[in-house]
Design a protein around this motif. Structure first.
Motif, PDB file in Angstrom:
ATOM      1  N   GLU A 159       4.918  -0.267  -5.135  1.00 16.13           N
ATOM      2  CA  GLU A 159       6.015  -0.961  -4.276  1.00 16.13           C
ATOM      3  C   GLU A 159       7.305  -0.429  -4.391  1.00 16.13           C
ATOM      4  N   TYR A 175      10.732  -4.860 -11.930  1.00 20.47           N
ATOM      5  CA  TYR A 175      10.324  -5.048 -10.680  1.00 20.47           C
ATOM      6  C   TYR A 175       9.375  -6.442 -10.787  1.00 20.47           C
ATOM      7  N   GLN A 176       8.613  -6.496 -11.734  1.00 20.11           N
ATOM      8  CA  GLN A 176       7.836  -7.808 -12.111  1.00 20.11           C
ATOM      9  C   GLN A 176       8.912  -8.813 -12.420  1.00 20.11           C
ATOM     10  N   ARG A 206      10.990  -9.680  -8.913  1.00 23.13           N
ATOM     11  CA  ARG A 206       9.947  -9.674  -7.691  1.00 23.13           C
ATOM     12  C   ARG A 206      10.198 -10.802  -6.835  1.00 23.13           C
TER      13      ARG A 206
END
Length: 174
Positions: free
Chosen positions: A133, A163-164, A167
Motif C-alpha cells: 500500500e 500506516y496501520q 490507515r
C-alpha cells in the motif's frame, strides 16, 4: 505520535522466537522460551497500538484483557481469529513458561504459534519490507500528512507500522 520502539521490540521478540526454534538442541526449555517470546510479541504489539490510540495501558500480561481493550478503544490493531481463540494459552505462555518448572509447551503448538503470530504481525505492518500500500510515493505523502511536519519515518518498518496506525484516517474514516 506513536513510539515505534514498542513495535520494534515486539518484532524483535518474534525474531528471537524464530531464531531459538532453529537451535539444534531445542528441548523443552527451548520450546518454553520460544513460546514466551511469541507471547511477548503479541502483548507488545497490542500495547503499542493501544498507546497509539491514546489508551493508558495497564501493567498486565493478560492477552484476553488486551484483546478486549483493543476491540473497545479504537485501536488500529487487527486481531486474527487465532489470536482471539488463543488468548488464554498465550497468557499462560508468559507466566507458566517462566515460573512453572513442570510446564512444557508442545513443539506442535509452538510451531503453529510461530506461524500464526508471524501472520498477525505482518497483517499489522510489523515487517521489514515496505508494505504494498505504500509503494507509490503519493501514498507515503498522504500518510506523512498525519505526522508532525518535522517527522519522517527512518525505515520501511516505521512506515509500515504508522500506516496501520493511521490507515483509517487516510481512508477518511476518522
Amino acid at each position: 505520535m506513536c513510539d515505534i520502539r514498542y513495535f520494534r521490540r515486539a518484532f524483535l521478540d518474534y525474531r528471537a522466537a524464530e531464531n531459538l526454534l532453529k537451535v539444534p538442541e531445542n528441548d523443552e526449555a527451548y520450546m518454553n522460551a520460544v513460546a514466551y517470546h511469541l507471547q511477548q510479541a503479541v502483548e507488545k504489539t497490542l500495547k503499542a497500538f493501544l498507546e497509539c490510540a491514546g489508551v493508558t495501558v495497564p501493567n498486565t500480561h493478560d492477552i484476553d484483557k488486551l484483546a478486549r481493550m483493543t476491540k473497545n478503544n479504537g485501536s488500529a490493531a487487527v486481531l486474527t481469529e487465532w489470536i482471539g481463540e488463543k488468548t488464554d494459552m498465550l497468557t499462560r505462555w508468559e507466566t507458566d513458561t517462566r515460573y512453572d518448572m513442570d510446564y512444557c509447551v508442545e513443539e506442535e503448538k509452538v510451531r503453529a504459534g510461530l506461524e500464526e503470530v508471524g501472520r498477525f504481525l505482518e497483517l499489522n505492518g510489523l515487517k521489514e519490507t515496505l508494505r504494498e500500500e505504500l509503494c507509490a510515493p503519493e501514498a507515503k505523502e498522504r500518510l506523512a500528512e498525519c505526522f508532525p511536519r518535522a517527522y519522517r519515518p527512518e525505515s520501511d518498518f516505521e512506515w509500515n507500522c504508522l500506516y496501520q496506525v493511521y490507515r483509517r484516517r487516510m481512508e477518511g474514516g476518522g
